[in-house]
Design a protein around this motif. Structure first.
Motif, PDB file in Angstrom:
ATOM      1  N   VAL A  84      13.741   3.892   7.079  1.00  0.00           N
ATOM      2  CA  VAL A  84      13.282   2.744   7.584  1.00  0.00           C
ATOM      3  C   VAL A  84      14.589   1.420   7.694  1.00  0.00           C
ATOM      4  O   VAL A  84      14.921   1.499   6.285  1.00  0.00           O
ATOM      5  N   ALA A  85      15.175   1.156   8.707  1.00  0.00           N
ATOM      6  CA  ALA A  85      16.334   0.245   8.436  1.00  0.00           C
ATOM      7  C   ALA A  85      16.101  -0.791   9.475  1.00  0.00           C
ATOM      8  O   ALA A  85      15.250  -0.827  10.323  1.00  0.00           O
ATOM      9  N   PRO A  86      16.831  -1.870   9.336  1.00  0.00           N
ATOM     10  CA  PRO A  86      16.796  -3.067  10.092  1.00  0.00           C
ATOM     11  C   PRO A  86      17.441  -2.691  11.522  1.00  0.00           C
ATOM     12  O   PRO A  86      18.389  -2.067  11.679  1.00  0.00           O
ATOM     13  N   GLY A  87      16.666  -3.110  12.642  1.00  0.00           N
ATOM     14  CA  GLY A  87      17.204  -2.991  13.862  1.00  0.00           C
ATOM     15  C   GLY A  87      17.852  -4.359  14.336  1.00  0.00           C
ATOM     16  O   GLY A  87      18.659  -4.822  13.804  1.00  0.00           O
ATOM     17  N   THR A  88      17.405  -4.695  15.603  1.00  0.00           N
ATOM     18  CA  THR A  88      18.135  -5.947  16.060  1.00  0.00           C
ATOM     19  C   THR A  88      17.122  -6.863  16.852  1.00  0.00           C
ATOM     20  O   THR A  88      15.928  -6.612  16.938  1.00  0.00           O
ATOM     21  N   THR A  89      17.522  -8.143  16.604  1.00  0.00           N
ATOM     22  CA  THR A  89      16.256  -9.288  16.899  1.00  0.00           C
ATOM     23  C   THR A  89      16.553  -9.079  18.623  1.00  0.00           C
ATOM     24  O   THR A  89      17.081  -8.752  19.142  1.00  0.00           O
ATOM     25  N   GLY A 234      20.665  -8.611  -2.322  1.00  0.00           N
ATOM     26  CA  GLY A 234      19.362  -8.002  -2.531  1.00  0.00           C
ATOM     27  C   GLY A 234      18.752  -7.718  -1.317  1.00  0.00           C
ATOM     28  O   GLY A 234      17.482  -7.032  -1.616  1.00  0.00           O
ATOM     29  N   HIS A 235      19.159  -7.765  -0.170  1.00  0.00           N
ATOM     30  CA  HIS A 235      18.118  -7.120   1.103  1.00  0.00           C
ATOM     31  C   HIS A 235      18.553  -5.737   1.261  1.00  0.00           C
ATOM     32  O   HIS A 235      19.775  -5.320   1.357  1.00  0.00           O
ATOM     33  N   PRO A 236      17.700  -4.857   1.250  1.00  0.00           N
ATOM     34  CA  PRO A 236      17.846  -3.223   1.569  1.00  0.00           C
ATOM     35  C   PRO A 236      18.164  -3.309   2.900  1.00  0.00           C
ATOM     36  O   PRO A 236      17.715  -3.853   4.027  1.00  0.00           O
ATOM     37  N   THR A 237      19.144  -2.146   3.073  1.00  0.00           N
ATOM     38  CA  THR A 237      19.271  -1.994   4.477  1.00  0.00           C
ATOM     39  C   THR A 237      19.126  -0.462   4.888  1.00  0.00           C
ATOM     40  O   THR A 237      18.833  -0.293   6.176  1.00  0.00           O
ATOM     41  N   THR A 238      18.450   0.220   4.086  1.00  0.00           N
ATOM     42  CA  THR A 238      17.923   1.497   4.397  1.00  0.00           C
ATOM     43  C   THR A 238      17.075   1.808   3.253  1.00  0.00           C
ATOM     44  O   THR A 238      17.111   1.937   2.112  1.00  0.00           O
ATOM     45  N   LEU A 255       5.068   2.543   8.948  1.00  0.00           N
ATOM     46  CA  LEU A 255       6.039   2.270   8.153  1.00  0.00           C
ATOM     47  C   LEU A 255       7.014   1.064   8.681  1.00  0.00           C
ATOM     48  O   LEU A 255       7.172   0.134   7.789  1.00  0.00           O
ATOM     49  N   GLY A 256       7.173   0.795   9.786  1.00  0.00           N
ATOM     50  CA  GLY A 256       8.041  -0.315  10.362  1.00  0.00           C
ATOM     51  C   GLY A 256       7.255  -1.679  10.224  1.00  0.00           C
ATOM     52  O   GLY A 256       7.832  -2.509   9.808  1.00  0.00           O
ATOM     53  N   ALA A 257       5.805  -1.997  10.420  1.00  0.00           N
ATOM     54  CA  ALA A 257       5.254  -2.756  10.372  1.00  0.00           C
ATOM     55  C   ALA A 257       4.809  -3.206   8.824  1.00  0.00           C
ATOM     56  O   ALA A 257       4.878  -4.373   8.570  1.00  0.00           O
ATOM     57  N   THR A 258       4.786  -2.051   8.119  1.00  0.00           N
ATOM     58  CA  THR A 258       4.461  -2.464   6.613  1.00  0.00           C
ATOM     59  C   THR A 258       5.938  -3.098   5.947  1.00  0.00           C
ATOM     60  O   THR A 258       5.846  -3.908   5.150  1.00  0.00           O
ATOM     61  N   PRO A 264       7.748  -6.388  13.140  1.00  0.00           N
ATOM     62  CA  PRO A 264       7.579  -5.048  12.980  1.00  0.00           C
ATOM     63  C   PRO A 264       8.761  -4.269  14.106  1.00  0.00           C
ATOM     64  O   PRO A 264       9.192  -3.390  13.793  1.00  0.00           O
ATOM     65  N   ASN A 265       8.715  -4.862  15.106  1.00  0.00           N
ATOM     66  CA  ASN A 265       9.686  -4.393  16.251  1.00  0.00           C
ATOM     67  C   ASN A 265      11.157  -4.483  15.822  1.00  0.00           C
ATOM     68  O   ASN A 265      11.926  -3.823  16.533  1.00  0.00           O
ATOM     69  N   GLU A 266      11.556  -5.119  14.736  1.00  0.00           N
ATOM     70  CA  GLU A 266      12.999  -5.242  14.250  1.00  0.00           C
ATOM     71  C   GLU A 266      13.187  -4.103  13.211  1.00  0.00           C
ATOM     72  O   GLU A 266      14.354  -4.254  12.791  1.00  0.00           O
ATOM     73  N   ALA A 267      12.309  -3.248  12.916  1.00  0.00           N
ATOM     74  CA  ALA A 267      12.444  -2.144  11.944  1.00  0.00           C
ATOM     75  C   ALA A 267      12.567  -0.831  12.924  1.00  0.00           C
ATOM     76  O   ALA A 267      11.774  -0.525  13.705  1.00  0.00           O
ATOM     77  N   GLU A 268      13.613   0.011  12.387  1.00  0.00           N
ATOM     78  CA  GLU A 268      13.732   1.100  13.089  1.00  0.00           C
ATOM     79  C   GLU A 268      13.313   2.286  12.053  1.00  0.00           C
ATOM     80  O   GLU A 268      13.912   2.388  10.969  1.00  0.00           O
ATOM     81  N   VAL A 269      12.535   3.073  12.490  1.00  0.00           N
ATOM     82  CA  VAL A 269      11.933   4.107  11.531  1.00  0.00           C
ATOM     83  C   VAL A 269      12.373   5.487  12.190  1.00  0.00           C
ATOM     84  O   VAL A 269      12.412   5.880  13.366  1.00  0.00           O
ATOM     85  N   SER A 270      12.888   6.501  11.233  1.00  0.00           N
ATOM     86  CA  SER A 270      13.522   7.712  11.794  1.00  0.00           C
ATOM     87  C   SER A 270      12.948   8.769  10.759  1.00  0.00           C
ATOM     88  O   SER A 270      12.657   8.412   9.506  1.00  0.00           O
TER      89      SER A 270
END
Length: 412
Positions: A84-89, A234-238, A255-258, A264-270
């Protein structure tokens, strides 16, 4: 063996001549005469068939060996890894995962283990302090948890991984590609790189990481030293998550919503193993293309066999006439030349199958793959050869059978 045998007595006591039967073994010996008398021509014709079959068998064998190696790698690495990684706003800016994302993901029931990376955006990596600032060689710096290597199924090529002792000190582990670009072949206390303006000792070098390719071009430092020396927030990127195999899709769904409950739409799960599966599918499509080329080569070989058989009929008209005069039937002459064509094709097909198997084994050995050669590929290749050989020899065989004895014996 005489081509004729006495028949029953006629009305005036005379016996007619009935063509003798040619058994399969006799037909093979008769058909092989043309190959033995013209060995060079037979070899060149069989070579054309062999090249086509070798190409087809080798393509299938190499492709199967590659897929077997990929399957073996997936079995070793596991297919239960999620990221899970940050996407875009909504405004198109880069999103961020909350600092508590790891703790929240860890509360998901089927999650077995997790780890994280944090990108050090302003930290550049150089071999010496004399390299221009713009020449970064595409190497990125990351803060890494001590349990990251186990989470992604990575391995060390040299040195050691970050631990509790080194995570708080200026020590780094380089990815396989990063080490190559920096010209570093092995880790050691005397090997250092400039990272974010500070010197870091290279304590380890990683092997290529199939499930986490971003690590290949990375310089990894401990989480604590990144916060104290590199300005890491301290913010994780992956975040890498290992879940129960049977619950992978269920974990993937939440996973993204958690990880980012506020957005949750700003989290990318792969699922990294999906990329390897897509790579295998692309390889299968490429294999289809190469098989088409092998089929063209096989067709060209069939044309060569047809040409050889037509010339053989023209050169052996006297032989055909003599056999017909001695009592050979049209069917026996036709069977002789058809058998010769099939023998020629069988030689080419068998040789091509052996050559293709040798190429597969040799190539697989050089790449460290398990050699895999499907039985259907070998049998199908030889079967296709016999089919093409039969079609290629059909017209010359029919043409030879239609020659009358007087016309054939009169030929120069």
């Amino acid at each position: 063996m005489s081509p004729t045998r006495p028949g029953p007595a006629g009305p005036r006591g005379r016996r007619g001549l009935v063509p003798a039967r040619l058994w399969p073994g006799d037909m093979v010996r008769v058909g092989a005469v043309g190959l033995r008398t013209r060995p060079l021509r037979a070899f060149l014709s069989a070579l054309g068939i062999a090249i086509g079959i070798a190409a087809m068998v080798a393509v299938v064998g190499i492709s199967s060996s590659s897929r077997a190696d990929l399957d073996r790698a997936l079995d070793a690495l596991g297919t239960n890894l999620l990221t899970v990684a940050p996407g875009t706003t909504l405004t198109g800016e880069q999103a961020r995962l909350p600092m508590a994302a790891e703790a929240m993901v860890g509360r998901i029931g089927p999650v077995e283990s997790l780890s994280a990376l944090g990108r050090l955006a302003d930290a550049k990596v150089y071999r010496t302090d004399r390299i221009p600032e713009a020449e970064t060689n595409g190497i990125a710096a990351y803060a890494a948890r001590a349990d990251l290597l186990a989470a992604v199924g990575g391995e060390l090529a040299s040195g050691t991984w970050l631990n509790e002792a080194t995570s708080g000190y200026p020590a780094t582990v380089l990815g396989a590609v990063a080490a190559q670009r920096l010209g570093i072949g092995h880790a050691g206390p005397d090997t250092r790189v400039l990272l974010g303006g500070d010197w870091y000792t290279v304590v380890g070098i990683l092997e290529p990481a199939p499930l986490a390719p971003e690590l290949d071009t990375a310089a990894l430092v401990g989480w604590e030293v990144a916060e104290s020396r590199a300005g890491f927030d301290g913010h994780p990127t992956t975040i890498y998550v290992r879940s129960e195999e049977a619950q992978v899709e269920a974990v993937r769904a939440v996973l993204g919503a958690t990880a980012n409950p506020e957005a949750p739409n700003e989290a990318e799960v792969s699922r990294p193993s999906d990329a390897l599966a897509a790579q295998r599918a692309a390889g299968e499509a490429f294999t289809g293309l190469l098989l088409g080329l092998g089929a063209v080569a096989l067709l060209v070989g069939g044309v060569g066999v047809a040409n050889t058989m037509v010339i053989s009929v023209l050169e052996r008209r006297s032989e055909i006439g003599l056999r017909r005069a001695l009592g050979a039937t049209r069917g026996q002459v036709r069977a002789q030349f058809l058998t010769e064509s099939l023998l020629l094709s069988a030689l080419g097909g068998t040789g091509g199958a052996l050559l293709g198997a040798a190429v597969t084994a040799g190539y697989a050995a050089t790449r460290g793959w398990p050699p895999v050669l499907p039985v259907w590929a070998v049998l199908g290749g030889v079967g296709a050869t016999l089919a093409i050989g039969g079609l290629a020899g059909l017209y010359p065989a029919v043409r030879a059978a239609r020659l009358s004895p007087t016309e054939a014996l009169a030929a120069p």
